[in-house]
Write a protein that holds these residues in place. Structure first.
Motif, PDB file in Angstrom:
ATOM      1  N   TYR B  40       3.428   0.848  -5.376  1.00  0.00           N
ATOM      2  CA  TYR B  40       3.450   0.467  -3.855  1.00  0.00           C
ATOM      3  C   TYR B  40       3.037   1.472  -3.138  1.00  0.00           C
ATOM      4  N   VAL B  41       2.213   1.395  -2.098  1.00  0.00           N
ATOM      5  CA  VAL B  41       1.829   2.465  -1.179  1.00  0.00           C
ATOM      6  C   VAL B  41       2.067   1.900   0.118  1.00  0.00           C
ATOM      7  N   SER B  42       2.655   2.351   1.178  1.00  0.00           N
ATOM      8  CA  SER B  42       2.558   1.753   2.522  1.00  0.00           C
ATOM      9  C   SER B  42       2.114   2.853   3.441  1.00  0.00           C
ATOM     10  N   LEU B  43       1.078   2.671   4.185  1.00  0.00           N
ATOM     11  CA  LEU B  43       0.286   3.639   4.982  1.00  0.00           C
ATOM     12  C   LEU B  43       0.410   3.291   6.598  1.00  0.00           C
ATOM     13  N   PRO B  44       0.234   4.353   7.406  1.00  0.00           N
ATOM     14  CA  PRO B  44       0.219   4.086   8.918  1.00  0.00           C
ATOM     15  C   PRO B  44      -0.991   3.155   9.218  1.00  0.00           C
ATOM     16  N   ASP B  45      -1.059   2.583  10.260  1.00  0.00           N
ATOM     17  CA  ASP B  45      -2.331   1.728  10.669  1.00  0.00           C
ATOM     18  C   ASP B  45      -3.382   2.744  11.346  1.00  0.00           C
ATOM     19  N   VAL B  46      -4.549   2.627  11.272  1.00  0.00           N
ATOM     20  CA  VAL B  46      -5.609   3.046  11.895  1.00  0.00           C
ATOM     21  C   VAL B  46      -5.342   3.191  13.398  1.00  0.00           C
ATOM     22  N   GLY B  47      -5.203   4.364  14.248  1.00  0.00           N
ATOM     23  CA  GLY B  47      -5.217   4.443  15.421  1.00  0.00           C
ATOM     24  C   GLY B  47      -3.760   4.900  15.923  1.00  0.00           C
ATOM     25  N   ASP B  54       6.993  13.689  10.639  1.00  0.00           N
ATOM     26  CA  ASP B  54       7.504  12.141  10.863  1.00  0.00           C
ATOM     27  C   ASP B  54       7.355  11.427   9.521  1.00  0.00           C
ATOM     28  N   PRO B  55       8.283  10.457   9.355  1.00  0.00           N
ATOM     29  CA  PRO B  55       7.857   9.453   8.219  1.00  0.00           C
ATOM     30  C   PRO B  55       6.964   8.473   8.953  1.00  0.00           C
ATOM     31  N   CYS B  56       5.859   8.373   7.912  1.00  0.00           N
ATOM     32  CA  CYS B  56       4.942   7.635   8.604  1.00  0.00           C
ATOM     33  C   CYS B  56       4.296   6.537   7.472  1.00  0.00           C
ATOM     34  N   GLY B  57       5.000   6.606   6.049  1.00  0.00           N
ATOM     35  CA  GLY B  57       4.667   5.347   5.035  1.00  0.00           C
ATOM     36  C   GLY B  57       5.397   5.620   4.039  1.00  0.00           C
ATOM     37  N   GLU B  58       5.259   4.945   3.030  1.00  0.00           N
ATOM     38  CA  GLU B  58       6.358   5.188   1.789  1.00  0.00           C
ATOM     39  C   GLU B  58       5.560   5.093   0.546  1.00  0.00           C
ATOM     40  N   VAL B  59       6.086   5.594  -0.528  1.00  0.00           N
ATOM     41  CA  VAL B  59       5.434   5.579  -2.029  1.00  0.00           C
ATOM     42  C   VAL B  59       6.509   4.990  -2.887  1.00  0.00           C
ATOM     43  N   GLU B  60       6.282   4.021  -3.465  1.00  0.00           N
ATOM     44  CA  GLU B  60       7.203   3.413  -4.272  1.00  0.00           C
ATOM     45  C   GLU B  60       6.912   3.217  -5.578  1.00  0.00           C
ATOM     46  N   ALA B  82      -8.113   0.929  -0.752  1.00  0.00           N
ATOM     47  CA  ALA B  82      -8.186   0.729  -2.224  1.00  0.00           C
ATOM     48  C   ALA B  82      -6.556   0.808  -2.849  1.00  0.00           C
ATOM     49  N   LEU B  83      -5.611   1.566  -2.233  1.00  0.00           N
ATOM     50  CA  LEU B  83      -4.352   1.989  -2.776  1.00  0.00           C
ATOM     51  C   LEU B  83      -3.447   0.549  -2.734  1.00  0.00           C
ATOM     52  N   GLY B  84      -4.045  -0.532  -1.895  1.00  0.00           N
ATOM     53  CA  GLY B  84      -3.259  -1.899  -1.735  1.00  0.00           C
ATOM     54  C   GLY B  84      -3.198  -2.464  -2.998  1.00  0.00           C
ATOM     55  N   ALA B  85      -4.313  -2.631  -3.601  1.00  0.00           N
ATOM     56  CA  ALA B  85      -4.537  -3.326  -5.098  1.00  0.00           C
ATOM     57  C   ALA B  85      -4.251  -2.302  -6.202  1.00  0.00           C
ATOM     58  N   THR B  86      -4.642  -1.153  -5.840  1.00  0.00           N
ATOM     59  CA  THR B  86      -4.517  -0.195  -7.270  1.00  0.00           C
ATOM     60  C   THR B  86      -3.873   1.116  -6.723  1.00  0.00           C
TER      61      THR B  86
END
Lengths: 346, 127
Positions: B40-47, B54-60, B82-86
């Motif tokens: 699972y990868v959580s990324l910051p929103d565009v904009g 600063d923490p801006c996301g997570e890699v699980e 693409a990292l959402g699905a893979t």
């Protein structure tokens, strides 16, 4: 490598990884070195009766040559450990507790043992190797070891001149075997089994996949889903309690809790989004009230989604949608009844 | 051992220039190997505005979860959907298909403060 109760344990093997190792067990076969598990021997006239007065499950339900999942509780019904009991004869009972709890189990049994019954810690006298997966029988056959005996049955034999106990047990949900060789002969047995496992398309499996495999089955892990504060009634392990037995530590407390109904119970959680539950995360109902917390949680390699076990208020019902606080991010999960996957160790 | 055309941080992230003031970043091969199978990868929103550190996301991964830290200061102009699905692509190709976030830099000169390949290799060797 990770320190696990003083044992240096592989989380995963080189060229493996949790996902590959997990898939090997579900699809082919995996080999685990779980020699860190405790071993103890209860011997002497009346050993079986003595053990039956200590552990929760009813030892009269099985015959010599069979093993049984059981628990040792304290007087208040808390679980000191969950373990496997191997009944050899009425005067010879072998026990495999969890590594971290072996000393506590030995201590409680030693203190209670009547004259003539001895309790001996044999932690480093035997190794434990687990061969788990659909190809496990083929592996045993290739090695000339016993296979195909009934679930939870065990056979004492020898391999290359050294004694080994072969049990139809495991903690993955797959059909498989646990081998108990002498400590000294364990490395040679590992090498021999590994060669055949590799030929069957299998691989060595570390603690990481051991946890994802058992979580997919909803099997409890002591210290997380069962503990001194989480009783067998709350953890739905009442099936491993001999309720009709006249005595065992914690009996009256557990019986009262069973009759009154526990205030909280262990449920399964299945993520409906990409959240992955982890131990101690808070669980809330639709109204936003806290109804409990996650006790075990991981990414299910089979389902490719987050799964977990959670201790929730007893009024919780299966099918209910709950919210898990995943590090400040709300994740929606459905309350389900494990197992999460459709496999059987039988 | 670590690509020489990239810059690095001590948080085991890499930064690649893809335009005059635009970079992409992700995690290093050392980081993906240490994390294990990424699920699972959580990324910051565009904009979103990012500030260095600063923490801006997570890699699980199957084993643990780690914060993603902004390696630079700027505005998010793209992210690897693409990292959402893979998410496993991060394991397979950390410096290529496994990129995570594209950022327009507030000040391109800030890249000079990042580690080069040799300095990052020394950091890994000492950690």
């Amino acid at each position: 490598m990770a320190d696990f109760g003083g044992w240096e344990m592989p989380i995963e093997y080189p060229d493996g990884g949790v996902l590959k190792e997990h898939a090997a067990v579900r699809e082919r076969v995996g080999l685990f070195d779980v020699s860190h598990l405790g071993k103890m021997q209860v011997s002497g006239p009346g050993a079986r009766e003595f053990v039956n007065r200590q552990f929760t499950n009813d030892l009269s339900r099985i015959d010599p040559g069979q093993a049984q999942y059981s628990m040792l509780c304290d007087v208040s019904g808390g679980v000191v450990d969950d373990l496997i009991v191997y009944l050899r004869t009425d005067s010879d009972v072998f026990v495999v507790p969890n590594a971290a709890n072996t000393a506590a189990v030995v201590e409680q049994l030693t203190a209670a043992a009547p004259d003539g019954v001895t309790v001996e810690d044999q932690h480093t006298r035997f190794g434990v190797l687990a061969v788990q997966g659909p190809r496990a029988d083929a592996v045993m056959q290739s090695l000339g070891l016993p296979y195909g005996h009934e679930y939870m049955g065990f056979v004492e034999t020898d391999f290359q001149g050294a004694p080994v106990i072969v049990c139809r047990t495991g903690y993955t949900g797959e059909r498989g075997y646990e081998l108990l060789p002498t400590w000294e002969s364990t490395p040679a047995l590992w090498d021999a089994v590994m060669e055949v496992v590799a030929a069957e398309g299998g691989r060595p499996v570390g603690l990481g996949a051991r946890d994802t495999l058992r979580t997919e089955m909803g099997y409890p892990l002591h210290g997380q889903d069962l503990s001194s504060t989480i009783s067998p009634v709350q953890a739905r392990a009442g099936w491993a309690v001999g309720w009709n037995k006249p005595e065992f530590p914690g009996r009256s407390t557990l019986l009262a809790e069973k009759e009154a109904g526990p205030r909280r119970r262990l449920f399964g959680l299945l993520a409906t989004d990409r959240g992955i539950p982890r131990p101690h995360m808070q669980v809330k109902d639709a109204a936003g009230s806290i109804i409990g917390e996650v006790t075990s949680g991981t990414f299910s390699p089979t389902l490719r989604t987050g799964i977990g076990l959670a201790l929730l208020e007893s009024s919780t019902s299966e099918g209910m949608e709950v919210t898990v606080d995943v590090r400040g991010r709300p994740s929606t999960m459905t309350v389900v009844r494990p197992p999460f996957v459709d496999v059987s160790p039988r | 051992m670590y690509p020489e055309d990239l810059k690095y941080t001590t948080d085991h992230e890499w930064v690649r220039s893809v335009g005059e003031a635009t970079v992409r970043f992700g995690i290093t091969d050392y980081a993906q190997d240490a994390l294990g199978d990424i699920v699972y990868v959580s990324l910051p929103d565009v904009g979103a505005a990012l500030a260095t550190g600063d923490p801006c996301g997570e890699v699980e991964s199957t084993k643990s979860v780690s914060d993603l830290y902004a390696p630079v200061t700027g505005t998010v102009t793209g992210r690897n959907e693409a990292l959402g699905a893979t998410p496993e692509v991060v394991n397979a190709d950390a410096y290529g298909e496994g990129w995570m976030v594209e950022v327009e830099l507030t000040d391109p000169a800030q890249l000079e403060a990042l580690l080069d390949s040799a300095a990052y290799a020394a950091h890994v060797a000492s950690s």
